[in-house]
Design an enzyme around this catalytic site. Structure first.
Site, short mmCIF file in Angstrom:
data_model
loop_
_atom_site.label_atom_id
_atom_site.label_comp_id
_atom_site.label_asym_id
_atom_site.label_seq_id
_atom_site.Cartn_x
_atom_site.Cartn_y
_atom_site.Cartn_z
N SER A 8 -4.49 23.84 -38.79
CA SER A 8 -5.73 23.94 -38.01
C SER A 8 -6.89 24.61 -38.75
CB SER A 8 -5.46 24.73 -36.72
OG SER A 8 -4.93 26.00 -37.03
N ASP B 110 -11.41 32.27 -31.72
CA ASP B 110 -10.64 32.10 -30.48
C ASP B 110 -9.36 32.91 -30.46
OD1 ASP B 110 -9.15 30.79 -32.36
OD2 ASP B 110 -9.23 28.81 -31.43
N HIS C 235 -8.29 31.45 -34.98
CA HIS C 235 -9.15 30.79 -35.98
C HIS C 235 -10.45 31.57 -36.16
CE1 HIS C 235 -6.65 27.65 -33.96
NE2 HIS C 235 -6.32 27.46 -35.23
#
Ligand code: NAG
Ligand code: NAG
Ligand code: NAG
Length: 367
Positions: free
Chosen positions: A35, A339, A342
């Site tokens: 991610s 968040d 990240h």
């Protein structure tokens, strides 16, 4: 004063441009990872976890729409593409079959592990996985794409010689899913050779396929993330680093992975002397932000997510960013943590600068 600033800017960017136009100029970038570098593959799979990234506030800052990136804006891979004058890498799953994308493609998938899912299923933690598109699946996608890029070995070698291959960050999910399933840090140390083995195998495959310049990244100081600070919080004060507020034992573990990886990269350099295997010190560059957040324009104090559902680190497992009960901050550029797990675009930008021209890639990306 103003003239001085303009002058400094002028010299900085002039020297960056001349450095780019000389030896280390790339025609393409190929990226594998999770991610931290996925530019839109995950929402194109049939995965059902973490679909919050399909809606705002994800993407609110730069693209002004959700793109599948796990941030408010651009990622490290986007800033590196910009630095080399290349377009943002399209996610592999958005590339039409047979299309000849000469400037590079992104194979990273949110939630991806370095080790194959079968290992996690054997350990009875397979249910935790968000995706089965591990490093070996991403390599398979690369081999598929290769057919549309070049047909002879000579043509492939020519193209890949002028390409940058980015591997990682990858491995964070292997450790995270294991920790969330109750494995101890001590147990995890025994797992490091498997994770690093998967990474080094991928590097070998890419080199055999024609890659010459490879940038392999280490782990981030995950013990500084709002998620870890919340989920693995401790009542013992000595669990925390006084200066940064990060969880010491977790960071020491991710550093252990990095040292192990660096040793194995040294072996690969001996095995493939023609390849240029760069180690990207994500840990070091991110740590400089956690140590001096204000120097980078971020709020000081204990790490806190921009977007979250409350609590001391603004991370709440029952109201994560994008869910009801969570709200984004007014000014994401004042936060490093987006968040909970990240980074914000601003933080990814600082990390990218550190890797491109700040001495955090060894040997350097620009030389
Ligand atoms: C991954 O594979 C397993 C076993 O084949 C399957 O049960 C599971 O649904 C898959 N997971 C995802 C996210 O596709
Ligand atoms: C706190 O942690 C330190 C070192 O990790 C340990 O030596 C000490 O016994 C712990 N204290 C308590 C009260 O658990
Ligand atoms: C976490 O979110 C839930 C659901 O929105 C809420 O009820 C709870 O108060 C939140 N916890 C904290 C610490 O803010």
């Amino acid at each position: 004063m103003k003239a001085m600033k303009i002058l400094v800017f002028f010299f900085c960017c002039l020297s960056l441009r001349s450095a780019l136009s000389s030896h280390s100029r790339y025609d393409a970038i190929f990226n594998l990872g999770d991610s931290h570098s996925d530019t839109g593959n995950y929402p194109r799979t049939d995965a059902t976890a973490f679909l919050v990234i399909k809606s705002l506030p994800y993407g609110e800052t730069f693209f002004r729409r959700p793109t599948g990136r796990c941030s408010n804006g651009r990622l490290i891979v986007d800033f590196i593409a910009e630095a080399f004058g290349l377009p943002y890498l399209p996610p592999y799953l958005a590339v039409a079959k047979g299309a000849r994308v000469r400037t590079g493609v992104n194979f990273a998938v949110t939630g991806a592990t370095a080790v194959d899912p079968s290992y996690f299923y054997a350990q009875k933690i397979g249910q935790q996985l968000w995706t089965n598109d591990s490093l070996s699946v991403q390599l398979g996608w690369f081999k598929n794409l290769k057919k549309s890029l070049c047909t002879t070995k000579q043509a492939c070698d020519e193209h890949f010689k002028k390409s940058l291959f980015m591997i990682g960050e990858i491995g964070e999910n292997d450790y995270m899913f294991s920790l969330l399933s109750g494995r101890s840090i001590k147990q995890l140390r025994a797992f490091v050779p498997l994770v690093v083995g998967a990474i080094t195998r991928a590097i070998s495959v890419l080199i055999e396929e024609g890659a010459v310049d490879l940038m392999v990244s280490g782990q981030l100081p995950v013990g500084c993330t709002s998620m870890f600070l919340t989920v693995f919080q401790s009542t013992n004060e000595s669990a925390y680093d006084k200066r940064t507020g990060c969880l010491k034992a977790y960071n020491a573990f991710f550093k252990y992975h990095n040292n192990y990886l660096k040793q194995k990269l040294e072996n690969l350099r001996q095995q493939y002397p023609h390849a240029r295997i760069m180690y990207a010190d994500y840990y070091g560059v991110a740590m400089s932000i956690y140590r001096s957040p204000k120097h980078y324009g971020f709020y000081g104090g204990t790490p806190r997510a921009c977007c979250g559902g409350g609590g001391p680190h603004n991370f709440n497992t029952t109201a994560v960013c994008g869910q009801t009960g969570a709200t984004p901050c007014k000014d994401p550029s004042a936060f490093a943590d987006w968040d909970g797990i990240h980074f914000t675009e601003s933080a990814y930008h600082h990390i990218a600068k550190g890797l491109i021209s700040g001495g955090f890639t060894s040997p350097p990306l620009l030389s």
